[in-house]
Write a protein that holds these residues in place. Structure first.
Motif, PDB file in Angstrom:
ATOM      1  N   GLU A   1       4.311   5.882  -1.083  1.00  7.40           N
ATOM      2  CA  GLU A   1       4.077   5.891   0.298  1.00  7.40           C
ATOM      3  C   GLU A   1       2.947   7.086   0.418  1.00  7.40           C
ATOM      4  O   GLU A   1       2.206   7.075   1.326  1.00  7.40           O
ATOM      5  CB  GLU A   1       5.399   6.179   0.845  1.00  7.40           C
ATOM      6  N   VAL A   2       3.157   8.299  -0.485  1.00 14.29           N
ATOM      7  CA  VAL A   2       2.344   9.382  -0.129  1.00 14.29           C
ATOM      8  C   VAL A   2       0.819   8.958  -0.805  1.00 14.29           C
ATOM      9  O   VAL A   2      -0.036   9.457  -0.158  1.00 14.29           O
ATOM     10  CB  VAL A   2       2.823  10.703  -0.761  1.00 14.29           C
ATOM     11  N   GLY A   3       0.625   8.158  -1.844  1.00 18.89           N
ATOM     12  CA  GLY A   3      -0.322   8.073  -2.408  1.00 18.89           C
ATOM     13  C   GLY A   3      -1.312   7.113  -1.480  1.00 18.89           C
ATOM     14  O   GLY A   3      -2.201   7.235  -1.395  1.00 18.89           O
ATOM     15  N   ASN A   4      -0.322   6.024  -0.758  1.00 25.36           N
ATOM     16  CA  ASN A   4      -1.204   5.319   0.169  1.00 25.36           C
ATOM     17  C   ASN A   4      -1.725   5.867   1.165  1.00 25.36           C
ATOM     18  O   ASN A   4      -2.951   5.846   1.660  1.00 25.36           O
ATOM     19  CB  ASN A   4      -0.342   4.078   0.605  1.00 25.36           C
ATOM     20  N   LEU A   5      -0.840   7.100   1.813  1.00 25.51           N
ATOM     21  CA  LEU A   5      -1.494   7.886   2.826  1.00 25.51           C
ATOM     22  C   LEU A   5      -2.444   8.519   2.499  1.00 25.51           C
ATOM     23  O   LEU A   5      -3.527   8.970   3.231  1.00 25.51           O
ATOM     24  CB  LEU A   5      -0.222   8.633   3.658  1.00 25.51           C
ATOM     25  N   ALA A   6      -2.518   9.216   1.248  1.00 26.64           N
ATOM     26  CA  ALA A   6      -3.594  10.013   0.787  1.00 26.64           C
ATOM     27  C   ALA A   6      -4.857   9.267   0.879  1.00 26.64           C
ATOM     28  O   ALA A   6      -6.024   9.916   0.897  1.00 26.64           O
ATOM     29  CB  ALA A   6      -3.139  10.619  -0.675  1.00 26.64           C
ATOM     30  N   SER A   7      -4.635   8.085   0.305  1.00 24.53           N
ATOM     31  CA  SER A   7      -6.147   7.140   0.402  1.00 24.53           C
ATOM     32  C   SER A   7      -6.533   6.978   1.704  1.00 24.53           C
ATOM     33  O   SER A   7      -7.914   6.987   1.939  1.00 24.53           O
ATOM     34  CB  SER A   7      -5.686   5.812  -0.294  1.00 24.53           C
ATOM     35  N   ARG A   8      -5.822   6.995   2.676  1.00 21.37           N
ATOM     36  CA  ARG A   8      -6.348   6.817   4.178  1.00 21.37           C
ATOM     37  C   ARG A   8      -7.013   8.012   4.457  1.00 21.37           C
ATOM     38  O   ARG A   8      -7.804   8.287   5.262  1.00 21.37           O
ATOM     39  CB  ARG A   8      -5.092   6.282   5.307  1.00 21.37           C
ATOM     40  N   VAL A   9      -6.059   9.219   4.357  1.00 19.51           N
ATOM     41  CA  VAL A   9      -6.531  10.565   4.686  1.00 19.51           C
ATOM     42  C   VAL A   9      -7.792  11.252   4.191  1.00 19.51           C
ATOM     43  O   VAL A   9      -8.399  11.700   4.726  1.00 19.51           O
ATOM     44  CB  VAL A   9      -5.416  11.779   4.458  1.00 19.51           C
TER      45      VAL A   9
ATOM     46  N   LEU B   1      -3.074  -1.279  -5.311  1.00 17.39           N
ATOM     47  CA  LEU B   1      -4.443  -0.651  -5.765  1.00 17.39           C
ATOM     48  C   LEU B   1      -5.623  -1.348  -5.295  1.00 17.39           C
ATOM     49  O   LEU B   1      -6.691  -0.585  -5.042  1.00 17.39           O
ATOM     50  CB  LEU B   1      -4.358  -1.185  -7.349  1.00 17.39           C
ATOM     51  N   ARG B   2      -5.682  -2.657  -5.031  1.00 14.76           N
ATOM     52  CA  ARG B   2      -6.889  -3.480  -4.724  1.00 14.76           C
ATOM     53  C   ARG B   2      -7.396  -2.813  -3.026  1.00 14.76           C
ATOM     54  O   ARG B   2      -8.566  -2.806  -3.010  1.00 14.76           O
ATOM     55  CB  ARG B   2      -6.580  -4.878  -4.332  1.00 14.76           C
ATOM     56  N   ALA B   3      -6.265  -2.522  -2.499  1.00 12.83           N
ATOM     57  CA  ALA B   3      -6.491  -1.982  -1.117  1.00 12.83           C
ATOM     58  C   ALA B   3      -6.990  -0.735  -1.144  1.00 12.83           C
ATOM     59  O   ALA B   3      -8.116  -0.384  -0.495  1.00 12.83           O
ATOM     60  CB  ALA B   3      -5.296  -2.199  -0.290  1.00 12.83           C
ATOM     61  N   ARG B   4      -6.571   0.058  -1.901  1.00 15.19           N
ATOM     62  CA  ARG B   4      -7.108   1.425  -2.161  1.00 15.19           C
ATOM     63  C   ARG B   4      -8.425   1.558  -2.766  1.00 15.19           C
ATOM     64  O   ARG B   4      -9.356   2.344  -2.277  1.00 15.19           O
ATOM     65  CB  ARG B   4      -6.097   2.331  -3.259  1.00 15.19           C
ATOM     66  N   ASP B   5      -8.664   0.708  -3.727  1.00 14.20           N
ATOM     67  CA  ASP B   5     -10.217   0.542  -4.614  1.00 14.20           C
ATOM     68  C   ASP B   5     -11.015   0.287  -3.128  1.00 14.20           C
ATOM     69  O   ASP B   5     -12.319   0.605  -3.197  1.00 14.20           O
ATOM     70  CB  ASP B   5     -10.098  -0.438  -5.362  1.00 14.20           C
ATOM     71  N   ALA B   6     -10.843  -0.812  -2.061  1.00 15.63           N
ATOM     72  CA  ALA B   6     -11.576  -1.009  -1.284  1.00 15.63           C
ATOM     73  C   ALA B   6     -11.892   0.123  -0.254  1.00 15.63           C
ATOM     74  O   ALA B   6     -12.946   0.082   0.182  1.00 15.63           O
ATOM     75  CB  ALA B   6     -10.907  -2.414  -0.412  1.00 15.63           C
ATOM     76  N   ARG B   7     -10.774   0.807   0.238  1.00 23.22           N
ATOM     77  CA  ARG B   7     -10.941   2.009   1.054  1.00 23.22           C
ATOM     78  C   ARG B   7     -11.867   3.048   0.199  1.00 23.22           C
ATOM     79  O   ARG B   7     -12.668   3.583   0.875  1.00 23.22           O
ATOM     80  CB  ARG B   7      -9.647   2.407   1.423  1.00 23.22           C
TER      81      ARG B   7
ATOM     82  N   VAL C   1     -19.046  22.353 -16.357  1.00 16.57           N
ATOM     83  CA  VAL C   1     -18.060  21.495 -15.615  1.00 16.57           C
ATOM     84  C   VAL C   1     -18.262  20.080 -16.199  1.00 16.57           C
ATOM     85  O   VAL C   1     -19.235  19.556 -16.254  1.00 16.57           O
ATOM     86  CB  VAL C   1     -18.169  21.307 -14.017  1.00 16.57           C
ATOM     87  N   ILE C   2     -17.029  19.347 -16.690  1.00 19.36           N
ATOM     88  CA  ILE C   2     -16.930  18.155 -17.012  1.00 19.36           C
ATOM     89  C   ILE C   2     -16.189  17.249 -15.972  1.00 19.36           C
ATOM     90  O   ILE C   2     -15.099  17.765 -15.376  1.00 19.36           O
ATOM     91  CB  ILE C   2     -16.260  17.966 -18.324  1.00 19.36           C
ATOM     92  N   THR C   3     -16.853  16.359 -15.034  1.00 20.18           N
ATOM     93  CA  THR C   3     -16.352  15.707 -14.095  1.00 20.18           C
ATOM     94  C   THR C   3     -15.852  14.262 -14.511  1.00 20.18           C
ATOM     95  O   THR C   3     -16.605  13.777 -15.310  1.00 20.18           O
ATOM     96  CB  THR C   3     -17.339  15.482 -13.005  1.00 20.18           C
ATOM     97  N   ILE C   4     -14.473  13.939 -14.242  1.00 20.72           N
ATOM     98  CA  ILE C   4     -14.034  12.680 -14.436  1.00 20.72           C
ATOM     99  C   ILE C   4     -13.658  11.897 -13.292  1.00 20.72           C
ATOM    100  O   ILE C   4     -12.586  12.379 -12.518  1.00 20.72           O
ATOM    101  CB  ILE C   4     -12.776  12.721 -15.319  1.00 20.72           C
ATOM    102  N   ASP C   5     -14.449  10.846 -12.636  1.00 24.55           N
ATOM    103  CA  ASP C   5     -13.984  10.023 -11.581  1.00 24.55           C
ATOM    104  C   ASP C   5     -13.708   8.970 -11.834  1.00 24.55           C
ATOM    105  O   ASP C   5     -14.174   8.244 -12.855  1.00 24.55           O
ATOM    106  CB  ASP C   5     -15.338  10.014 -10.740  1.00 24.55           C
ATOM    107  N   GLY C   6     -13.056   8.293 -10.828  1.00 18.29           N
ATOM    108  CA  GLY C   6     -12.710   6.746 -11.348  1.00 18.29           C
ATOM    109  C   GLY C   6     -11.780   6.339 -10.223  1.00 18.29           C
ATOM    110  O   GLY C   6     -11.087   7.047  -9.570  1.00 18.29           O
ATOM    111  N   PRO C   7     -11.312   4.966 -10.169  1.00 25.23           N
ATOM    112  CA  PRO C   7     -10.320   4.429  -9.239  1.00 25.23           C
ATOM    113  C   PRO C   7      -8.918   5.003  -9.615  1.00 25.23           C
ATOM    114  O   PRO C   7      -8.860   5.599 -10.726  1.00 25.23           O
ATOM    115  CB  PRO C   7     -10.409   2.948  -9.357  1.00 25.23           C
ATOM    116  N   THR C   8      -7.892   4.991  -8.886  1.00 24.66           N
ATOM    117  CA  THR C   8      -6.716   5.026  -9.162  1.00 24.66           C
ATOM    118  C   THR C   8      -6.175   4.422 -10.280  1.00 24.66           C
ATOM    119  O   THR C   8      -6.261   3.215 -10.641  1.00 24.66           O
ATOM    120  CB  THR C   8      -5.683   4.644  -7.784  1.00 24.66           C
ATOM    121  N   ALA C   9      -5.203   5.227 -11.035  1.00 23.69           N
ATOM    122  CA  ALA C   9      -4.461   4.592 -12.147  1.00 23.69           C
ATOM    123  C   ALA C   9      -5.398   4.254 -13.364  1.00 23.69           C
ATOM    124  O   ALA C   9      -4.869   3.614 -14.325  1.00 23.69           O
ATOM    125  CB  ALA C   9      -3.469   3.547 -12.106  1.00 23.69           C
TER     126      ALA C   9
END
Length: 232
Positions: free
Chosen positions: A101-109, A184-190, A17-25
């Motif tokens: 809208e879906v992306g923002n909710l996904a970050s919370r979920v 994006l800043r809010a998602r990063d913080a979450r 497996v190669i994993t690629i993690d990182g913030p949104t976008a």
């Protein structure tokens, strides 16, 4: 688009497996697709599973405040990933789950432990021969901690906002750059601040900054790293 269906192929816990993690976008999905294509491997867009859960919550009348509801829907997702479509209940929702809208909710979920636990086994089922490239936020730290190569793909938040803006406009969605930057800043913080499986580079991950690199350059860098470290 996001991943092959885990029912296809032979499960193999020993598959690399190669994993690629990182913030949104940060470009995780594109890089994962290109690396997997070059290696002839399977690919997992774990973020799509959280977006699908968020879409299911919205369609179930939820507002993203009920963890039990989201976990129940996550366990029951009727999903198939195809090369050019993401099917939920037989409907292609690939474009719908990319809406902000879906992306923002996904970050919370995704911050809820019950939801992450509900999707953990499903994500691990994607690991099969000849190998898997998995992108997300906790692929290297939680889902595949034994991956021989872990990448943490980062980029300046302003660059990421520009990329997301162009992506949305190219797909015909309306977008406001300032709003995207704030989101994006809010998602990063979450993502970085959540108690369960926060966004963080694994201790043995290689950090790659894509702020000033093209896709081909990043793909080549990951493939070179795999050639040097992975197969051994």
């Amino acid at each position: 688009m996001a991943a092959d269906h885990p029912g296809n192929g032979t499960p193999a816990q020993a598959a690399p497996v190669i994993t690629i993690d990182g913030p949104t976008a940060s470009g995780k999905g594109t890089i994962a697709q290109r690396v997997a294509q070059a290696l002839g491997w399977h690919v997992l867009d774990s973020g799509a599973l959280y977006r699908l859960t968020a879409l299911a919550v919205l369609r179930d009348g939820g507002d993203g405040t009920d963890e039990a509801q989201a976990a129940r829907l996550a366990r029951r997702l009727d999903v198939r990933f195809q090369p050019d479509a993401i099917l939920m209940g037989g409907e292609d929702v690939g474009a719908l789950i990319r809406q902000e809208e879906v992306g923002n909710l996904a970050s919370r979920v995704a911050a809820w432990p019950a939801v992450r636990e509900a999707l953990l086994a499903r994500q691990r089922d994607f690991r099969r021969t000849p190998g898997l490239v998995a992108d997300g936020r906790d692929m290297g730290t939680v889902v595949f901690p034994d991956a021989p190569l872990k990448i943490f793909l980062d980029a300046d938040v302003g660059v990421r906002a520009q990329r997301r803006y162009k992506q949305l406009k190219d797909k015909g969605f309306s977008a406001n750059l300032d709003d995207l930057l704030q989101d994006l800043r809010a998602r990063d913080a979450r993502d970085r601040g959540r108690a369960h499986a926060p966004l963080v580079a694994a201790a043995d991950a290689v950090t790659v900054d894509s702020s000033h690199q093209g896709i081909d350059d990043v793909v080549r860098q990951v493939l070179d790293l795999w050639s040097a470290h992975g197969p051994a």
